[in-house]
Design a protein around this motif. Structure first.
Motif, PDB file in Angstrom:
ATOM      1  N   GLY A 138      36.676  17.117  10.209  1.00  0.00           N
ATOM      2  CA  GLY A 138      36.835  17.682   8.879  1.00  0.00           C
ATOM      3  C   GLY A 138      36.774  16.647   7.778  1.00  0.00           C
ATOM      4  N   THR A 198      34.200  16.503   4.425  1.00  0.00           N
ATOM      5  CA  THR A 198      34.593  16.518   3.005  1.00  0.00           C
ATOM      6  C   THR A 198      33.672  15.649   2.157  1.00  0.00           C
ATOM      7  OG1 THR A 198      36.172  14.672   3.267  1.00  0.00           O
ATOM      8  CG2 THR A 198      37.030  16.907   3.574  1.00  0.00           C
ATOM      9  N   GLY A 242      35.683  23.599   8.677  1.00  0.00           N
ATOM     10  CA  GLY A 242      36.938  23.611   7.927  1.00  0.00           C
ATOM     11  C   GLY A 242      36.971  22.552   6.849  1.00  0.00           C
ATOM     12  N   GLY A 243      36.505  21.342   7.175  1.00  0.00           N
ATOM     13  CA  GLY A 243      36.505  20.254   6.204  1.00  0.00           C
ATOM     14  C   GLY A 243      35.553  20.494   5.053  1.00  0.00           C
ATOM     15  N   SER A 281      36.974  23.158   2.934  1.00  0.00           N
ATOM     16  CA  SER A 281      38.169  22.637   2.282  1.00  0.00           C
ATOM     17  C   SER A 281      37.821  21.952   0.970  1.00  0.00           C
ATOM     18  CB  SER A 281      38.893  21.647   3.209  1.00  0.00           C
ATOM     19  OG  SER A 281      39.918  20.968   2.516  1.00  0.00           O
ATOM     20  N   GLY A 315      41.544  24.292   4.725  1.00  0.00           N
ATOM     21  CA  GLY A 315      40.639  24.438   5.849  1.00  0.00           C
ATOM     22  C   GLY A 315      41.261  25.263   6.957  1.00  0.00           C
TER      23      GLY A 315
END
Length: 285
Positions: free
Chosen positions: A78, A82, A144-145, A148, A155
């Motif tokens: 994750g 980002t 998820g990252g 996020s 996330g």
């Protein structure tokens, strides 16, 4: 006004600890409904998610709800994601797409996961099987990252339902494991934004103050409910948030805030009622 933000932080913190989310999944739409620009709402929510995740991780660690290998792999994947998301968000802002594209992304993703949580049954799985799904873990962590840093969320609102529906992890383990990876992801996401985006740090820290207490309460509440109940309430939270975002897209901000606020009040009321009943039954036994 500060007391209102503390209460908001506390309330979202309870839901964070209960559902294994950083809290930004709820807070970002609320801040946008209040009137904050999407990129500012995202950065503030990531700061908030750090505080709420720290609180939730500690509580779930004490209850042995963390699968550590899975959590670390999710978090590392994750964190990498980002760094791909931030340029995308800044591009949206520069071109004036952020106030349309980000809410639409929210609506599509939330709609899908609401369906997956409310319709798909849990699969039986052991910790050994969870740890062997390396590619699944990496993909879930990356998704998820990316989301996020794109949406200003922890996330967990993506990883928890994916861990439940695809990997078959029981709800409590998914919640605790998610929070560890969320802490890694939101810290990396916030740092990448904070160097270029100006936010109201006082607001952020006021929200975090409420989250530190709320996260503990929410994590403890998971021990009072079955995995199926947690899934059901999570799915209903998704649906309510989806409705509030749709209201925002049509410039019905008051209706959006009212819808989300009503669900939070009803859920917290149920938590309070159940706790009182449990204590009463315990005193009689």
């Amino acid at each position: 006004m500060e007391l209102l933000y503390i209460f908001l932080g506390f309330t979202v913190g309870i839901l964070s600890g209960y559902f294994g989310i950083g809290g930004g999944f709820i807070l970002t739409p609320v801040l946008m409904l209040i009137g904050y620009a999407p990129v500012v709402a995202i950065t503030t929510s990531l700061l908030y998610a750090i505080g709420s995740s720290v609180s939730g991780v500690w509580a779930h660690f004490k209850m042995n709800n963390v699968v550590w290998k899975t959590a670390v792999l999710l978090g590392l994947s994750g964190v990498v994601a980002t760094q791909f998301a931030k340029p995308f968000v800044l591009w949206l802002e520069r071109n004036g797409f952020d106030e349309t594209i980000i809410p639409i992304l929210y609506a599509l993703i939330i709609g899908y996961f609401a369906y997956s949580l409310l319709k798909k049954p849990d699969k039986k799985i052991t910790v050994k099987m969870v740890e062997s799904g390396l590619l699944k873990i990496i993909i879930i962590g990356f998704i998820g990252g990316f989301l996020s840093a794109t949406l200003g969320v922890g996330g967990g609102f993506v990883m928890v339902p994916l861990m439940i529906s695809i990997m078959g992890i029981e709800s409590r383990k998914a919640v605790g494991t998610s929070l560890v990876s969320v802490l890694m992801i939101v810290t990396a996401g916030f740092i990448s934004y904070a160097v270029t985006i100006d936010i109201d740090y006082l607001l952020g820290f006021i929200l975090v103050a409420g989250a530190l207490f709320g996260g503990q309460v929410g994590a403890k509440l998971t021990s009072f409910y079955s995995n199926d109940q947690i899934k059901k309430y999570f799915g209903l939270l998704y649906i309510t948030t989806l409705v509030s975002i749709l209201f925002e897209l049509f410039n019905l901000d008051i209706a959006g805030i009212s819808t989300l606020g009503l669900y939070m009040i009803i859920l917290l009321g149920k938590f309070t009622k159940d706790l009182i009943q449990r204590r009463h039954q315990k005193s009689l036994s």
